[in-house]
Design a protein around this motif. Structure first.
Motif, short mmCIF file in Angstrom:
data_model
loop_
_atom_site.label_atom_id
_atom_site.label_comp_id
_atom_site.label_asym_id
_atom_site.label_seq_id
_atom_site.Cartn_x
_atom_site.Cartn_y
_atom_site.Cartn_z
N SER A 18 0.95 -1.18 -0.13
CA SER A 18 -0.04 -0.11 0.21
C SER A 18 1.04 1.29 -0.02
CB SER A 18 -0.87 -0.10 1.18
OG SER A 18 -0.15 0.23 2.23
N ASN A 19 0.20 2.31 -0.23
CA ASN A 19 0.99 3.86 -0.53
C ASN A 19 1.50 4.02 1.09
OD1 ASN A 19 0.42 3.96 -2.80
ND2 ASN A 19 -1.33 5.24 -2.57
N THR A 20 0.92 3.67 2.16
CA THR A 20 1.33 3.79 3.58
C THR A 20 2.71 2.91 3.73
OG1 THR A 20 -0.86 4.30 4.30
CG2 THR A 20 0.79 3.89 6.06
N GLU A 21 2.57 1.79 3.39
CA GLU A 21 3.54 0.90 3.41
C GLU A 21 4.85 1.37 2.51
OE1 GLU A 21 1.58 -3.53 4.46
OE2 GLU A 21 1.39 -2.70 2.29
N TRP A 249 3.28 -10.86 0.71
CA TRP A 249 3.47 -9.68 1.37
C TRP A 249 4.49 -10.03 2.45
CZ3 TRP A 249 2.06 -8.77 6.66
CH2 TRP A 249 2.23 -7.41 6.78
#
Length: 735
Positions: A18-21, A249
């Motif tokens: 994700s963008n946060t990750e 992941w």
């Protein structure tokens, strides 16, 4: 995490992230790189605090870097005497560099070509070639790590275990292993999760893992959805996160975090050798060992009173050590159970330095109960085997000599060596005999030996202490004089003006007495007319050729204690040629000045390479050419040339009393009689060094080999061959 099956020739770098990750990952990247840079800065700033090095190690820096890169990439030193180790390290290095370059390519594309120009080159044919190469080299990397683990944990190679073996060695090798294996598992999970695109077959290792995941039927998100519609158990399984996407992941983050830990860890533990070793090869002194740093005339100067006395290059040596133990494996002192392990000395100094940096108490560097025990340094034979074996060019002998000089300054010298110093100071020779009797060995010759102080000669022959005073070596001196006479060359000696050359007492730590001897000799030579200096002893040859030209006599000329007025740099331009006698006589043979047909003698012999002629000065062929010129059959020792095993006499060992079993000389004679191809058929053990002659005559007696083999010098073989040739001529004339 729903992922659509991939069909384009390429791949998504951050699949399922994700963008946060993504932002978190790059925050961690910045932190890891900052920790790396700070750690490297700390290390190199510590070197800057070290003492100045006496040699220019940064001249021609571009050439040095290119040469070091070639040495490192080819792994040529790792293959030396150890094919398994060479292959192992090559696989690890080449694989690691390939994986590093692959990672840099991704970063380069993402933040230059793609970000600025919108151009992606990591697709199509480039991607296919890239993936194949990375998989191939990554596989070599894992194989190499496996070989290392097999040698360390299964075979338990003795070189890899010692008092400096620690948990960081385990962490280092297991981290590399997990990075390599984890990278392939991650690749396999990605290929499987994206529908196993046909083009990914070039990633043959990852594709094989994907096929395994397919064989055990690991569910994907798409399969879980279908299972839910069909009412099967797949939905329940997927609800617990057990699917290919979740596995990918987990592997992605595990692999990334481990890689970032490794990057940050580099400057603080064993991985730093990847940087320090390369730097050490870059700044290596090509004459290391064969020449030693000079001691300044400054009376306030100290040698190893504190760790700050060590030069920046010696500190770098300490950090460059990889604990591989190659130096320990070839050290004759360690093999003879003397209390010396070259690796431990270097690592003990490093450990003490780090102890001080962490606020620890100071202690004496070289002393009984100090960082290094005095008996440890007394054990060194200065044979340079440790330096020759070291794959990262650690210059053990420079640090060892510094420690020996400190011992001398402190008066911590063995009584036998103190006697030698006293003999040299009073009589100019290590025997303590009268200087007036130095030329008496020549009185038994049928001709007179010229006095080089009174007449011009071609060869100024430095006879040396042992050929002048030792009864066994006097025979060698007379043989060499006979050879030179037979070749009809003019030669002369210095008689009582010849003194000890100073080589070995310098390596024991007596620098100022060495300078006194050097000043006396160069001053004497200046008053003589000659073309070449010829030495009987390889120790003298090395000192005259490589060390006398380095002495700054001007720095000592005004010292009232120095008995010379010479104030220039002797032979700085190499105008005076210096030869070991085998080199000079080999030239005479090749020029036809000695009548040898190569069939005069029929002995089966073996030859021992003297350390100061071989490892120090790379002269291996002249002695062998002379042996063959006599007609002898030369059966090589298993350890020969650069791999030769020291006789035990160097570095003052000739004058030391050790309780050792076996003596190096005994082990070497045993090797000649048992490990050569001819075995017990070897009739003569041939040497080309007076010290070797003395050590092996002793080893022949103490080892019980007196009836099995004879110790002879090459000069004695040549004289016998000349005599045989003359007899053959007389027989032909009589017929």
């Amino acid at each position: 995490m729903n992922v659509v099956a991939q069909s384009d020739v390429g791949r998504e770098t951050y699949l399922g992230i994700s963008n946060t990750e993504y932002a978190l990952f790059y925050l961690l990247v910045v932190i890891a790189l900052a920790v790396l840079v700070y750690g490297v800065y700390q290390r190199f700033s510590r070197y800057a605090q070290g003492d100045d090095d006496p040699f220019d190690r940064l001249n021609d820096l571009g050439g040095r870097i290119a040469s070091a890169a070639r040495t490192v990439i080819t792994n040529e030193k790792n293959f030396n005497r150890d094919l398994y180790g060479g292959l192992m390290h090559s696989f690890i290095l080449w694989g690691f560099l390939t994986l590093l370059i692959a990672t840099l390519i991704i970063g380069f594309e993402q933040y230059t070509t793609e970000l600025i120009f919108g151009f992606v080159f990591w697709e199509g044919d480039f991607y296919l070639a890239y993936q194949f190469i990375v998989d191939a080299m990554g596989l070599l990397f894992v194989v190499g790590i496996g070989m290392a683990m097999y040698r360390r944990y299964w075979v338990r190679n003795h070189r890899l275990w010692g008092r400096h073996t620690s948990r960081e060695d385990d962490i280092f090798i297991w981290t590399l292993f997990l990075l390599g294996v984890g990278g392939f598992l991650l690749e396999g999970a990605r290929i499987y999760a994206t529908g196993m695109p046909d083009h990914e077959v070039v990633s043959f290792v990852g594709y094989a893992i994907a096929m395994l995941l397919q064989a055990i039927d690991v569910p994907t998100t798409g399969a879980a959805v279908e299972a839910t519609l069909e009412g099967t158990d797949y939905a329940a399984i997927a609800s617990f996160g057990y699917n290919a996407e979740s596995l990918h992941w987990l592997l992605w983050w595990s692999h990334s975090l481990l890689a970032l830990f490794f990057v940050a860890w580099i400057p603080y533990a064993k991985p730093f050798h990847m940087l320090s070793s390369f730097a050490n090869v870059v700044v290596a002194d090509e004459k290391a060992g064969r020449r030693l740093p000079n001691v300044p005339a400054d009376l306030d100067a100290t040698n190893a009173e504190s760790i700050d006395d060590f030069t920046w290059s010696e500190l770098l040596d300490q950090d460059a050590c990889t604990k591989c133990g190659r130096c320990s494996g070839v050290c004759p002192a360690k093999a003879s159970n003397r209390p010396l392990d070259p690796r431990n000395v270097i690592l003990d100094l490093k450990k003490y330095r780090e102890h001080l940096e962490n606020g620890g108490d100071e202690k004496e560097i070289i002393a009984d109960g100090g960082v290094i025990e005095t008996e440890t340094m007394e054990s060194c034979m200065a044979c340079m085997a440790c330096m020759d074996a070291c794959p990262v060019d650690i210059e053990h002998l420079q640090s060892f000599t510094r420690l020996n000089r400190q011992m001398t300054d402190q008066g911590d010298i063995a009584p036998s060596m103190q006697d030698v110093f006293q003999n040299v100071m009073q009589n100019g020779n290590t025997f303590g005999d009268s200087p007036r009797s130095r030329g008496d060995w020549s009185e038994e010759l049928e001709f007179d030996v010229a006095d080089a102080r009174e007449e011009e000669v071609e060869y100024l022959w430095y006879v040396g202490d042992f050929p002048s005073y030792d009864e066994r070596n006097k025979q060698v001196a007379r043989s060499l004089a006979t050879i030179l006479k037979e070749a009809d060359v003019s030669f002369g000696i210095l008689f009582e003006d010849e003194k000890y050359d100073g080589n070995d007492i310098r390596r024991v730590g007596e620098e100022l007495l060495y300078v006194e001897l050097a000043g006396h000799h160069v001053e004497t030579w200046e008053d003589c007319e000659f073309e070449k200096i010829v030495c009987t002893d390889p120790h003298s040859y090395n000192t005259f050729k490589n060390e006398y030209p380095e002495v700054n006599f001007d720095e000592h000329a005004d010292d009232e204690l120095m008995p010379f007025d010479y104030d220039e740099q002797w032979n700085a331009d190499g105008e005076v040629e210096v030869y070991h006698w085998t080199q000079a006589v080999e030239e005479l043979v090749s020029e036809g000045k000695l009548d040898l047909n190569g069939d005069e003698l029929d002995y089966t012999v073996t030859y021992h390479d003297p350390c100061h002629l071989g490892r120090y000065n790379d002269e291996y062929e002249a002695p062998r050419d002379l042996i063959r010129a006599t007609g002898c059959e030369l059966d090589e020792m298993p350890r020969n040339r650069a791999n030769a095993f020291c006789c035990g006499g160097g570095g003052g060992g000739l004058w030391m009393d050790f309780e050792e079993e076996p003596k190096p000389s005994e082990e070497r004679i045993r090797e000649a009689l048992e490990d050569t191809d001819a075995g017990a058929g070897v009739e003569k053990f041939v040497v080309a060094c007076p010290m070797c002659m003395t050590m092996y005559e002793d080893g022949r007696k103490t080892g019980g080999f007196e009836d099995d083999i004879e110790i002879v010098d090459i000069a004695e073989l040549i004289v016998e061959a000349i005599g045989a040739e003359e007899e053959a001529k007389l027989e032909v004339a009589a017929d």
